[in-house]
Motif scaffolding. Structure first.
Motif, PDB file in Angstrom:
ATOM      1  N   UNK A 486     -10.517  -0.351 -13.347  1.00 20.51           N
ATOM      2  CA  UNK A 486      -9.178   0.120 -13.702  1.00 20.51           C
ATOM      3  C   UNK A 486      -8.260  -1.073 -13.947  1.00 20.51           C
ATOM      4  N   UNK A 487      -7.564  -1.119 -15.086  1.00 19.22           N
ATOM      5  CA  UNK A 487      -6.703  -2.270 -15.393  1.00 19.22           C
ATOM      6  C   UNK A 487      -5.468  -2.313 -14.500  1.00 19.22           C
ATOM      7  N   UNK A 488      -4.916  -3.502 -14.338  1.00 14.57           N
ATOM      8  CA  UNK A 488      -3.668  -3.672 -13.615  1.00 14.57           C
ATOM      9  C   UNK A 488      -2.511  -3.320 -14.546  1.00 14.57           C
ATOM     10  N   UNK A 489      -1.619  -2.441 -14.088  1.00 19.01           N
ATOM     11  CA  UNK A 489      -0.466  -2.027 -14.899  1.00 19.01           C
ATOM     12  C   UNK A 489       0.790  -2.118 -14.041  1.00 19.01           C
ATOM     13  N   UNK A 490       1.963  -2.186 -14.650  1.00 16.88           N
ATOM     14  CA  UNK A 490       3.199  -2.170 -13.864  1.00 16.88           C
ATOM     15  C   UNK A 490       3.347  -0.851 -13.113  1.00 16.88           C
ATOM     16  N   UNK A 491       3.867  -0.916 -11.891  1.00 14.84           N
ATOM     17  CA  UNK A 491       4.116   0.281 -11.092  1.00 14.84           C
ATOM     18  C   UNK A 491       5.572   0.703 -11.327  1.00 14.84           C
ATOM     19  N   UNK A 492       5.782   1.929 -11.797  1.00 26.99           N
ATOM     20  CA  UNK A 492       7.128   2.385 -12.123  1.00 26.99           C
ATOM     21  C   UNK A 492       7.960   2.554 -10.849  1.00 26.99           C
ATOM     22  N   UNK A 493       9.260   2.534 -11.012  1.00 31.18           N
ATOM     23  CA  UNK A 493      10.166   2.689  -9.875  1.00 31.18           C
ATOM     24  C   UNK A 493       9.947   4.032  -9.188  1.00 31.18           C
ATOM     25  N   UNK A 494       9.697   5.086  -9.973  1.00 28.76           N
ATOM     26  CA  UNK A 494       9.483   6.410  -9.385  1.00 28.76           C
ATOM     27  C   UNK A 494       8.254   6.435  -8.487  1.00 28.76           C
ATOM     28  N   UNK A 495       7.171   5.771  -8.939  1.00 30.86           N
ATOM     29  CA  UNK A 495       5.948   5.734  -8.128  1.00 30.86           C
ATOM     30  C   UNK A 495       6.158   4.868  -6.890  1.00 30.86           C
ATOM     31  N   UNK A 496       6.838   3.724  -7.049  1.00 32.67           N
ATOM     32  CA  UNK A 496       7.124   2.874  -5.875  1.00 32.67           C
ATOM     33  C   UNK A 496       7.934   3.636  -4.829  1.00 32.67           C
ATOM     34  N   UNK A 497       8.937   4.368  -5.286  1.00 33.71           N
ATOM     35  CA  UNK A 497       9.758   5.141  -4.357  1.00 33.71           C
ATOM     36  C   UNK A 497       8.948   6.222  -3.654  1.00 33.71           C
ATOM     37  N   UNK A 498       8.052   6.869  -4.395  1.00 37.60           N
ATOM     38  CA  UNK A 498       7.219   7.900  -3.784  1.00 37.60           C
ATOM     39  C   UNK A 498       6.274   7.300  -2.749  1.00 37.60           C
ATOM     40  N   UNK A 499       5.696   6.139  -3.066  1.00 35.39           N
ATOM     41  CA  UNK A 499       4.803   5.475  -2.103  1.00 35.39           C
ATOM     42  C   UNK A 499       5.587   5.088  -0.855  1.00 35.39           C
ATOM     43  N   UNK A 500       6.795   4.584  -1.036  1.00 36.39           N
ATOM     44  CA  UNK A 500       7.632   4.219   0.122  1.00 36.39           C
ATOM     45  C   UNK A 500       7.892   5.428   1.013  1.00 36.39           C
ATOM     46  N   UNK A 501       8.202   6.572   0.381  1.00 34.10           N
ATOM     47  CA  UNK A 501       8.467   7.774   1.176  1.00 34.10           C
ATOM     48  C   UNK A 501       7.208   8.244   1.900  1.00 34.10           C
ATOM     49  N   UNK A 502       6.047   8.105   1.276  1.00 34.39           N
ATOM     50  CA  UNK A 502       4.792   8.477   1.934  1.00 34.39           C
ATOM     51  C   UNK A 502       4.496   7.535   3.097  1.00 34.39           C
ATOM     52  N   UNK A 503       4.768   6.226   2.902  1.00 35.59           N
ATOM     53  CA  UNK A 503       4.554   5.257   3.986  1.00 35.59           C
ATOM     54  C   UNK A 503       5.466   5.568   5.176  1.00 35.59           C
ATOM     55  N   UNK A 504       6.724   5.905   4.888  1.00 33.42           N
ATOM     56  CA  UNK A 504       7.667   6.213   5.958  1.00 33.42           C
ATOM     57  C   UNK A 504       7.258   7.473   6.716  1.00 33.42           C
ATOM     58  N   UNK A 505       6.794   8.473   5.967  1.00 32.22           N
ATOM     59  CA  UNK A 505       6.352   9.714   6.610  1.00 32.22           C
ATOM     60  C   UNK A 505       5.126   9.453   7.484  1.00 32.22           C
ATOM     61  N   UNK A 506       4.231   8.580   7.009  1.00 31.91           N
ATOM     62  CA  UNK A 506       3.023   8.253   7.779  1.00 31.91           C
ATOM     63  C   UNK A 506       3.393   7.518   9.062  1.00 31.91           C
ATOM     64  N   UNK A 507       4.309   6.532   8.942  1.00 26.99           N
ATOM     65  CA  UNK A 507       4.735   5.778  10.121  1.00 26.99           C
ATOM     66  C   UNK A 507       5.430   6.685  11.139  1.00 26.99           C
TER      67      UNK A 507
END
Length: 512
Positions: A486-507
């Motif tokens: 899978x190629x490396x691509x830029x991560x959009x702000x929307x995806x970064x924000x969603x990952x952050x919210x998932x990390x916070x929920x996990x913590x």
């Protein structure tokens, strides 16, 4: 302007004496639609017609209609190489009383009809007086005319086979779809495209920029199969005059070297080819009995280049987004040539483009565009294919490629999809009203790019990407989607924000 230009005529030009071949039905219909558009208040209109649709013929007819009414007309060419070609066509139709706006051109004058180089207009910073402006290859959107048509009072007409570039709908308020490739093929103006899928450049995991493969990545992968390109051409296309499209100038030079080593007369035609070299190459290549059998280019031959007896196009330039570029490349071999007995054009596909673009290309082939914004969207979408893809032919006649409707026999009953896609794969991935990704594969590329950050082992990177994808979509990623390919691509702000919210929920869950 009149003070520095010397008129080259003794009396007023007699434009009424011009003589045009009778127009085809679709050309007459398109011209009438243009008139109706002007009457409806559309000052800037764009005519879409495929390669072979006679855009230059139609443009000179439009110019002639204005000239006999005493109007002044400027025909803008986007490349200097097309100036003499357009001028020669004007002469052939009896519009000999025209001038050329190009540095040091012998035909420089102040006649009512001017054929102008866009580059010369940009350098000089002023335009000839004009009541009608005709713009060839309007999808290129050169600054010199995109700015001019917004403040001029002249009627403006754009011409293009592929009006797909962003923003055309803001420049032109009306689209005249003159005809389709299917119409022209039925009338014998174009010949059918016969496709052979040859060994393709493996673009798995290749670097991308803005969703398109980078030139460097396409060049590197293309270099690996140059020998196969020459071998396949010798097997299938040796008797045909040929155009080859490479990814970069370096790639084109290597292709030419290996064709020459195989005893085939080949030459490179790129942005680095001088004006004198271009003239010599085109002069020789245009001869019916030319010793020059293969011309190789990146894009210099993709637009406005018309040698009707080209019988083979070799596509070695892999693309993911630019359907318009693919159509321009393939179109170089589609003109009919009754004098040489040409019945079809052979496309040797070493890029995989015919697979990736088959569905959209088929739609354009039969229907053209309904509106300008549709073309823009087509050139933004990323096309993908499954790793285990196998080409499927038309169930009725076996023609390839086949997607929904056969371009050979027209069969479309229960047509199977050419590429078996995961349900919803080509739909945008949304989170409420926010777009996370262009499609599911694009989301997978983003979570893989995120997972690669840090010092996790490869198996943990895959696991992290797997869980993020599953959480965001509610389904597992396909097993054929591997992190390492899978190629490396830029991560959009929307995806970064969603990952952050998932990390916070996990913590938070772990603390609880």
């Amino acid at each position: 302007m009149n003070a520095v230009l010397r008129p080259l005529w003794d009396e007023a030009p007699n434009y009424a004496a011009a003589c045009f071949p009778p127009p085809r039905d679709f050309q007459q219909t398109a011209h009438q639609a243009l008139r109706e558009g002007f009457r409806a208040g559309h000052r800037c209109q764009l005519i879409m017609a495929p390669t072979g649709g006679g855009k230059t013929y139609l443009a000179h007819r439009i110019a002639h209609e204005a000239l006999i009414k005493g109007r002044r007309v400027v025909f803008v060419c986007d490349r200097t190489t097309l100036i003499d070609q357009t001028s020669a066509a004007a002469d052939a139709y009896g519009l000999k009383d025209h001038g050329i706006v190009q540095a040091n051109h012998w035909r420089r004058n102040d006649l009512p009809y001017q054929i102008a180089s866009a580059q010369t207009l940009a350098k000089r910073g002023y335009w000839p007086q004009a009541d009608v402006v005709i713009i060839d290859e309007a999808h290129t959107q050169l600054k010199v005319w995109t700015e001019f048509i917004q403040y001029t009072t002249a009627a403006c007409i754009g011409l293009s086979a592929t009006p797909f570039s962003p923003g055309l709908g803001k420049l032109f308020s009306n689209l005249v779809n003159a005809c389709t490739m299917h119409d022209l093929t039925e009338q014998g103006v174009l010949v059918p495209l016969r496709v052979l899928s040859c060994k393709r450049a493996d673009m798995t995991g290749a670097a991308t920029s803005g969703g398109e493969w980078t030139d460097a990545a396409a060049e590197q992968r293309g270099m690996e199969i140059v020998g196969d390109v020459v071998t396949e051409w010798l097997k299938h296309g040796e008797t045909r005059k040929t155009i080859v499209f490479g990814s970069t100038i370096k790639h084109c030079q290597e292709l030419a070297r290996q064709f020459l080593d195989a005893g085939v007369m080949a030459a490179v035609f790129t942005s680095e080819t001088t004006a004198d070299e271009r003239k010599l190459l085109l002069g020789e290549y245009s001869k019916p009995d030319s010793t020059l059998r293969v011309l190789i280019s990146v894009e210099a031959l993709a637009k406005g280049f018309d040698v009707p007896d080209v019988g083979c196009v070799v596509d070695c330039r892999p693309l993911r987004k630019s359907l318009s570029t693919a159509i321009q490349m393939w179109g170089r071999g589609l003109r009919s040539s009754p004098a040489t007995g040409k019945t079809d054009c052979l496309l040797l596909d070493h890029s995989g483009n015919i697979v990736r673009f088959a569905e959209d290309y088929t739609d354009i082939f039969f229907n053209g565009l309904k509106e300008l914004d549709q073309g823009e969207k087509l050139d933004k979408a990323i096309r993908r294919e499954k790793d285990d893809y196998e080409a499927k032919g038309c169930p009725a006649c076996g023609y390839k490629p086949f997607a929904k409707r056969c371009m050979s026999c027209g069969f479309e009953h229960q047509a199977p999809a050419m590429v078996e896609a995961i349900p919803g794969e080509m739909q945008p991935v949304m989170l409420g009203k926010k777009k996370l990704a262009d499609d599911h594969r694009h989301l997978w590329e983003q979570v893989c790019s995120y997972a690669r950050k840090g010092n996790r082992p490869a198996e943990k990177q895959y696991g992290r990407a797997w869980h993020l994808y599953q959480k965001m979509t509610g389904q597992e990623p396909p097993r054929t989607w591997r992190l390492e390919s899978t190629p490396v691509v830029p991560v959009t702000a929307a995806v970064r924000n969603k990952i952050t919210s998932l990390n916070m929920a996990y913590a938070k869950a772990r603390r609880a």
